[in-house]
Scaffold this motif. Structure first.
Motif, PDB file in Angstrom:
ATOM      1  N   VAL A 190      37.367  43.023  42.927  1.00 43.76           N
ATOM      2  CA  VAL A 190      36.904  43.945  43.974  1.00 43.76           C
ATOM      3  C   VAL A 190      36.928  45.386  43.479  1.00 43.76           C
ATOM      4  CG1 VAL A 190      37.401  44.868  46.274  1.00 43.76           C
ATOM      5  CG2 VAL A 190      37.632  42.413  45.845  1.00 43.76           C
ATOM      6  N   LEU A 191      37.985  45.759  42.754  1.00 45.27           N
ATOM      7  CA  LEU A 191      38.091  47.126  42.240  1.00 45.27           C
ATOM      8  C   LEU A 191      37.006  47.423  41.208  1.00 45.27           C
ATOM      9  CD1 LEU A 191      41.963  47.467  41.848  1.00 45.27           C
ATOM     10  CD2 LEU A 191      40.525  48.617  43.530  1.00 45.27           C
ATOM     11  N   LEU A 192      36.712  46.441  40.346  1.00 44.76           N
ATOM     12  CA  LEU A 192      35.653  46.641  39.349  1.00 44.76           C
ATOM     13  C   LEU A 192      34.301  46.850  40.013  1.00 44.76           C
ATOM     14  CD1 LEU A 192      36.660  44.022  36.624  1.00 44.76           C
ATOM     15  CD2 LEU A 192      36.471  46.499  36.297  1.00 44.76           C
ATOM     16  N   LYS A 193      34.009  46.050  41.032  1.00 47.75           N
ATOM     17  CA  LYS A 193      32.740  46.203  41.759  1.00 47.75           C
ATOM     18  C   LYS A 193      32.673  47.564  42.438  1.00 47.75           C
ATOM     19  CE  LYS A 193      31.726  41.319  42.652  1.00 47.75           C
ATOM     20  NZ  LYS A 193      31.601  40.263  43.696  1.00 47.75           N
ATOM     21  N   SER A 194      33.804  47.988  43.010  1.00 46.82           N
ATOM     22  CA  SER A 194      33.846  49.282  43.677  1.00 46.82           C
ATOM     23  C   SER A 194      33.618  50.419  42.693  1.00 46.82           C
ATOM     24  CB  SER A 194      35.190  49.459  44.378  1.00 46.82           C
ATOM     25  OG  SER A 194      35.300  50.739  44.950  1.00 46.82           O
ATOM     26  N   THR A 195      34.221  50.296  41.501  1.00 43.53           N
ATOM     27  CA  THR A 195      34.052  51.318  40.464  1.00 43.53           C
ATOM     28  C   THR A 195      32.600  51.411  40.019  1.00 43.53           C
ATOM     29  OG1 THR A 195      36.308  50.929  39.664  1.00 43.53           O
ATOM     30  CG2 THR A 195      34.799  52.054  38.172  1.00 43.53           C
ATOM     31  N   LEU A 249      47.076  46.493  36.090  1.00 41.19           N
ATOM     32  CA  LEU A 249      46.768  45.211  36.721  1.00 41.19           C
ATOM     33  C   LEU A 249      46.967  44.071  35.730  1.00 41.19           C
ATOM     34  CD1 LEU A 249      43.655  45.717  39.042  1.00 41.19           C
ATOM     35  CD2 LEU A 249      45.823  44.631  39.654  1.00 41.19           C
ATOM     36  N   GLU A 250      46.547  44.284  34.480  1.00 40.75           N
ATOM     37  CA  GLU A 250      46.745  43.262  33.457  1.00 40.75           C
ATOM     38  C   GLU A 250      48.238  43.048  33.191  1.00 40.75           C
ATOM     39  OE1 GLU A 250      44.520  44.374  30.020  1.00 40.75           O
ATOM     40  OE2 GLU A 250      42.570  44.071  30.981  1.00 40.75           O
ATOM     41  N   PHE A 251      48.993  44.140  33.180  1.00 38.64           N
ATOM     42  CA  PHE A 251      50.444  44.035  33.018  1.00 38.64           C
ATOM     43  C   PHE A 251      51.037  43.207  34.152  1.00 38.64           C
ATOM     44  CE2 PHE A 251      54.570  45.704  34.427  1.00 38.64           C
ATOM     45  CZ  PHE A 251      55.352  45.467  33.310  1.00 38.64           C
ATOM     46  N   ARG A 252      50.559  43.461  35.370  1.00 35.53           N
ATOM     47  CA  ARG A 252      51.063  42.717  36.533  1.00 35.53           C
ATOM     48  C   ARG A 252      50.724  41.230  36.415  1.00 35.53           C
ATOM     49  NH1 ARG A 252      49.071  45.311  41.906  1.00 35.53           N
ATOM     50  NH2 ARG A 252      50.377  43.602  42.731  1.00 35.53           N
ATOM     51  N   HIS A 253      49.563  40.913  35.851  1.00 31.74           N
ATOM     52  CA  HIS A 253      49.209  39.498  35.646  1.00 31.74           C
ATOM     53  C   HIS A 253      50.326  38.797  34.865  1.00 31.74           C
ATOM     54  CE1 HIS A 253      45.198  38.442  37.095  1.00 31.74           C
ATOM     55  NE2 HIS A 253      44.792  39.667  36.806  1.00 31.74           N
ATOM     56  N   ASN A 255      50.176  52.696  41.457  1.00 30.25           N
ATOM     57  CA  ASN A 255      49.000  51.876  41.165  1.00 30.25           C
ATOM     58  C   ASN A 255      48.528  51.127  42.413  1.00 30.25           C
ATOM     59  OD1 ASN A 255      48.445  48.672  40.054  1.00 30.25           O
ATOM     60  ND2 ASN A 255      47.100  50.292  39.318  1.00 30.25           N
ATOM     61  N   ILE A 256      49.444  50.513  43.127  1.00 31.42           N
ATOM     62  CA  ILE A 256      49.083  49.736  44.311  1.00 31.42           C
ATOM     63  C   ILE A 256      48.568  50.643  45.424  1.00 31.42           C
ATOM     64  CG2 ILE A 256      50.022  48.236  46.129  1.00 31.42           C
ATOM     65  CD1 ILE A 256      51.957  47.139  43.970  1.00 31.42           C
ATOM     66  N   GLU A 303      41.373  54.173  33.833  1.00 31.68           N
ATOM     67  CA  GLU A 303      41.449  53.027  32.933  1.00 31.68           C
ATOM     68  C   GLU A 303      42.847  52.417  32.937  1.00 31.68           C
ATOM     69  OE1 GLU A 303      39.273  51.218  31.091  1.00 31.68           O
ATOM     70  OE2 GLU A 303      37.797  52.331  32.258  1.00 31.68           O
ATOM     71  N   SER A 304      43.858  53.279  33.023  1.00 29.02           N
ATOM     72  CA  SER A 304      45.233  52.786  33.034  1.00 29.02           C
ATOM     73  C   SER A 304      45.521  51.942  34.268  1.00 29.02           C
ATOM     74  CB  SER A 304      46.219  53.958  32.979  1.00 29.02           C
ATOM     75  OG  SER A 304      46.120  54.624  31.734  1.00 29.02           O
ATOM     76  N   GLN A 305      44.777  52.197  35.344  1.00 24.01           N
ATOM     77  CA  GLN A 305      44.975  51.398  36.551  1.00 24.01           C
ATOM     78  C   GLN A 305      44.658  49.932  36.281  1.00 24.01           C
ATOM     79  OE1 GLN A 305      46.387  52.781  39.404  1.00 24.01           O
ATOM     80  NE2 GLN A 305      46.601  54.383  37.860  1.00 24.01           N
ATOM     81  N   PHE A 306      43.617  49.683  35.496  1.00 24.89           N
ATOM     82  CA  PHE A 306      43.273  48.294  35.154  1.00 24.89           C
ATOM     83  C   PHE A 306      44.249  47.726  34.118  1.00 24.89           C
ATOM     84  CE2 PHE A 306      39.254  49.838  36.930  1.00 24.89           C
ATOM     85  CZ  PHE A 306      38.974  48.801  37.814  1.00 24.89           C
TER      86      PHE A 306
END
Length: 263
Positions: free
Chosen positions: A245-250, A115-119, A194-195, A109-112
């Protein structure tokens, strides 16, 4: 009686306003060195120039320079190695490398969340880099972008992740916003993790990599052409694509796990 009181007050006021203590030269040098650390001109782990060269650069005496460096050392900003010189401390931002952040780097969950932080951070940095970047900044950004391509030839996800982080740190430096740069730098190890994890997942979809490269190239072009709004938008589209893409993969992995349990 009243005259004496008035006179005494006048004398005291003159004393209070007339004695302006001049700033010591060492303190002026100290402020300049601190500014260089804040803006990233002096980075953690970087070795300062020898005293003789620094004194010439600042056009000051060596005793004043030495006193300024001693004050930097007292503040925990630099460290001296006997016979090896003076270095900017590596652990200036050690608060971002504690066990909590290590735990976060291994949490799905922290990975997403990252990603939001990176946004937020990369979007702002891209906007201001396009607005404020200098030719030297743009040259550095281009060089770091090229290094990503070189790292991809090595087929090393960690090396590629670190190259991507360096590319974005160059953008943060070009934003000329010290808070953005230092915050991004403090998170660099966590972001590289993360990356690298994202790349491991995306490797199952080889067609995705060319699209990510294309999104990153659009971001680069927007910054180098000095278009802040376009750069902000390119940054968000780049990260939104990766997130999708990551959400679909999950979701696909979850379905496969459920199917295996049923079997």
């Amino acid at each position: 009686m009243n005259t004496n009181v008035t006179t005494n007050k006048s004398v005291q006021a003159a004393k209070n306003t007339g004695r302006v203590k001049p700033q010591k030269l060492a303190d002026i040098i100290l402020a300049q060195l601190e500014g260089m650390i804040i803006e990233g001109s002096l980075q953690p782990g970087e070795k300062l120039l020898p005293e003789r060269e620094l004194a010439l650069q600042f056009e000051v005496s060596r005793p004043s320079l030495r006193e300024a460096i001693q004050k930097l050392e007292a503040k925990g900003l630099v460290t001296r190695k006997q016979g090896g010189g003076t270095f900017v401390c590596n652990n200036l931002l050690s608060g971002f490398s504690d066990p909590l952040f290590e735990l976060m780097s291994n949490n799905n969950e922290s990975q997403f969340d990252l990603l939001e932080f990176r946004h937020g951070i990369e979007g702002m940095a891209s906007y201001y880099a396009a607005m404020r970047g200098t030719p030297a900044d743009f040259e550095q950004i281009q060089a770091k972008h090229n290094e990503i391509g070189n790292s991809q030839l090595e087929d090393d996800f960690r090396g590629e992740a670190e190259a991507v982080v360096e590319f974005h740190l160059a953008i943060c430096a070009a934003s000329h916003n010290a808070v953005i740069l230092q915050l991004a730098r403090s998170m660099s190890s966590l972001l590289a993790d993360n990356i690298a994890q994202n790349l491991t997942v995306l490797a199952k979809r080889p067609d995705i990599f060319s699209k990510i490269t294309d999104y990153r190239k659009r971001l680069l072009d927007a910054i180098l052409s000095g278009q802040p709004q376009k750069a902000w938008g390119a940054s968000h589209r780049h990260l939104a694509f990766i997130e999708e893409v990551l959400l679909k993969s999950t979701q696909e992995n979850s379905r496969m796990e459920r199917s295996m349990r049923r079997m």
